[in-house]
Structures are given as structure tokens and as C-alpha cells.
Design an enzyme around this catalytic site. Sequence first.
Site, short mmCIF file in Angstrom:
data_model
loop_
_atom_site.label_atom_id
_atom_site.label_comp_id
_atom_site.label_asym_id
_atom_site.label_seq_id
_atom_site.Cartn_x
_atom_site.Cartn_y
_atom_site.Cartn_z
N GLU A 124 0.79 -1.26 -0.04
CA GLU A 124 -0.08 -0.06 0.02
C GLU A 124 0.94 1.30 -0.24
O GLU A 124 0.35 2.41 -0.20
CB GLU A 124 -0.88 0.08 1.36
N GLU A 163 6.74 -22.12 7.80
CA GLU A 163 7.04 -21.32 9.01
C GLU A 163 7.73 -21.95 10.07
O GLU A 163 8.50 -21.28 10.90
CB GLU A 163 5.72 -20.64 9.47
#
Length: 576
Positions: free
Chosen positions: A358, A389
Site C-alpha cells: 500500500e 513457517e
Amino acid sequence: MTDAGDLRLGIDIGGSRIKAVAMRGDAVIAQHTGDPYQQPTLDALTSALRCAVDTLGTDEKPSRVGVAVAGVLNEQGQVIAAANLGCLVGQDLGAWLHDTLALPSVPGVVTDSLAAARAEHRAQPISGRALYLSIGTGVGGVVLDDGEPIQITRGTPGHLGHIDVSGGEADPPRDGNGAVGTLEAYLGTDRFETALVRALRTYLAIYRPDEIVLLGGRGMELAERCDELHTQTQEGISIAAPPRWVLRCGTLGPYAAAIGAAHAGHVMSDAAALPPDRAHVLTEQRNSRSTTLHEMSTRDVVELINSEDGSVARAVADATDTITAFIESAEPRFSAGGRLIYLGAGTSGRLGVLDASEMPPTFQTDPDRVVGLIAGGDRSLRRSSEGLEDDPRGAHAALDRLNLTEHDSVLGIAAGGTTPYVLGGLTYAKRVAPGVNAGLLSCSPIEQPTGVDHLIVAATGPELVTGSTRMKAGTATKLVLNTISTTLMVRTGRVYENLMVDVRATNAKLRDRAARIITTLTGLGRDEAFDLLDRADGEVKTAIVMHRLSLDADAARDRLDEHAGRVAEVLRQHHD
């Protein structure tokens, strides 16, 4: 030091075939050369890769797995150019290899030229500077100083096969990527050795190596011509080249890249081992208010979710001091050209990538100033790769490609504060760049890990659905990231009053917003604001300074540059 008992797999996905080795210590105990291919599909390459591993015949689970790939990798670990391997362009290699080979962790991924160079250096160390030139289906090269690659481009040792060595020829060839006159373009032509001599002269003048080592299938074929090539190169060499240098071929033969990949492999977690008990982690505990969730009406569920969400803002408010401390440490670094780097897995990683993505449209930052890294790469944004992960070394390659400095800030994001990918990445970041600003955002109270400068805890408590940290923890994470990135943008001059003056009018919505900002800050009418915006090439800051100081666009940009892009400083000096 390599444990002599460890089984390691090294795989070289070359431009024409796959080679693989199984190793214990420095000894190759099994090797495989696959059938040749020509522009294989991804399915065909997947089958060839599985065949290579199966053919090695090692039933024992490897402790480490590494993969070398022909081509150029970007900072996200994706192939952006590869001779004869177009199917890999844009692929997230770590995730593809993890799925293809059914590995418990993501394997280490390096370019074939770097893997081969490090393997050759390990076999026959060179003191000082050495240039390793891999010539096969394509051309790649690495420059090592006492065994460590020099950083020519950000996070990589450079792409020597893509330098123009045409020497002013009237009709130089093009390589598979469309580049003119590269050494790779001359492969398969009768002018290759002439081009190679020109390339060697260029490399010697630029990098001044003590030795040049030829690797790869085509490179090894030149073993008996090294003396003659050296003589030809020396005849037209630049005065910038070293007075004495050696040209020779490597010693490991066709398996150099696979051997290098094996040594660079990532640790494979023990799939049979029991996972750590995380019952103490607050986000993993049961919420006493939702134990009858399955019996509730739709309205009751909606109201309960809304009630639980009401606690999120309070949890973030309680973390104000630590959020502030992280931003205050990041601000001077960011102003000095550093980056804000988010590091996460699963939901946490996706939120980091979202916030980073963004920044360019909102504040006109370069895409590499705020970076989001997620376990499994961009593919994990759409397709869950949560198993990735668990690899504490999973972020190392991506961090290496970023070439961290003391001006960077790395924020690990882990709802429970225990994610190995995140903690391992932060530890590694501190090791390769001790001055980096390291932070960790958790939604569960934890002890501050070693090497973490700032621990931010937004304790959101047990989730409505036990362990579903996409809910309250995810909302809190989004709020904290909003706070960090927005405050950093405000503090570095990308907001004036409360207006996003760094927005660039690139579509109808942003063009309308930009015109309204100009109207608000200048008093101009809407049509006049659009005219001013057009004369400023869509740059709101430039338009404001043009109007307020009666300057043309170039002069307005110069004033902004003098004050690091801060509109307030430009206008304040004018009024003073």
C-alpha cells in the site's frame, strides 16, 4: 563444519538437464545425471526433479537439502531470466521445491554459478580474489574475495554473462532474453572464443581477479586451451587489469553446482519429532466466552465477534510505548535511505505484504523502501503454505538478497511470538547487519528474544475460535502495521496537514483526490486545480509549491529536493 555423518542432497537444475548428488561430509556417495530437456514445461521439470531424487537411491532422510538453479533470481527468490527454463520464470522456487519433493522444510536455493563457485573454492581455496565463470547452456559468474561473494548488485554477486562483450561487431547475436552481444549470446556460434577473450579482458579490468576459473560443461571443454586463451587475452588487456593472473578450469567436473547446493542446503526439520507444546501461548488458549459457539444463533455469533473485537483497540493502545520506540528508531534510518522490512508467515506475513504494497500508491515510495517477506514467497499470499513457517532458516535467502545495512528496520510479525521462520530471520538479520533495527510484534506476552531491540506486544487474548489468529490477533496486527507505516510516512514528510501530498495521480480516483488536495491547500477552483496538476506532471507536492511560491515545475522540484521533500519546510522558509 560439516558433520561427516550428515546426509545432504544437492540438486542442480541446469539449463539442459538435472544433476543431483548425495553427500556425507565432503564425500559424494551417489550421483545422478538426468535426461536432457529443451524448454521443459513445469510438469516435465517436476517429474525430472522427482526422478533425480528417487534415482539417488537414498532411503535415509537427508539432514540438509539445497538446490542450484540456472538463471537470474530477484530479491524475492523468483527466477526472472533463465536460459531454456522459461517455465521457472516468476515461480516461487522455495514453495515449488517444497511441494515437489515433499520436504519438511524449504530447501536452500542459490544460483548454479554461485553454488559451483563456492564448491570449487571449498575444494581448492584461493586466497584473494577469484572469478568463477560458469559456461553451460547459459553463462553466469561469481567473484569471491577469500571465499565470500562480493555484492555487485543488491543482494547478488552480479550477472557476468549479461555484460555486452560484442566489441563493436556489426551484427552481434542476441541471447534468449533479447540482450545483444552478451557472452551467453555467443554460445553455439563460431565466434564464441573470440567473445570469451573480450569478456575476460572486461572482467579483468573491472574486477581485477587473481584467478579466473572456468566451470560448466562448455567451460570444462576449454581445459586444454586455457594457456592459449590466456595469451590471447593478455595481448589486448587493459592497464587496469592485474599484472599477473591465472586462467584454469575447475576440479569438480559437471557436479560442481550440485555439490555446492548440498553444502548450502537448509536444515530439514525432523517430521517425526513432536512439535513444541504451545499451550502456554495466549493466542492458543480457549476463550471461555465462546465454548458454546456451535450452539449460538447467527445474531449471537455476530454480536459475540463484535464484542471480542472491541478489546483489540485497547490491546494496541497498551502497546503505545513500544510502538513509539520502534518508530523513533526506524525514522532516522528510513530518512537516511534505509528500508522498513516486514517478516512473517501465514496471516502475519500476508498482513505485512499488504501493508508494504500500500505504500507506493499512497505515499509514492519506491517499492523497495517498504518490503514484505512471507514464508513461501508470493505464492503463499493466495495458497496457504503454513508448514514453511517451521524453518528457522527459511528467510535467510530473501534477507541475503536484500543486502541489509544498519539503515534498515526489520519487524518480525508472529501472533504467538514463537514462529521459527520469524525468530530465525531476526537472528540472522542481526548477524549479517548488527546495526539493523530489529523489532518483533506479538499478540501474546513473551520474553524478549535475544537480538530483538524492540518487542511490541498487543495482547489480544484467546480467540473466539481457538487458535484462529486471523481474527483478533490479525486485526491488532493490521492496526499496529497501519500505525507504524503511516507514522513513519508522516514523520518523513509524506503528509502535509492531514493530506497525502505524495500521492501521484495515476488513475481517475487518485486524480480527483489530488485535485481536491490542491484546492484545499491553494484555494483554487476545481478546473484550475486540474490545470495546475497537469503542469506538475501529476505531482501534488510540486503543484502546491508551484502555486504558493509562484515557481515553475522544475524550480518547485528543486526546492522540495533541498528540503527532503517536506512541503512544510519549503513553505516555512519562504514565509521566513
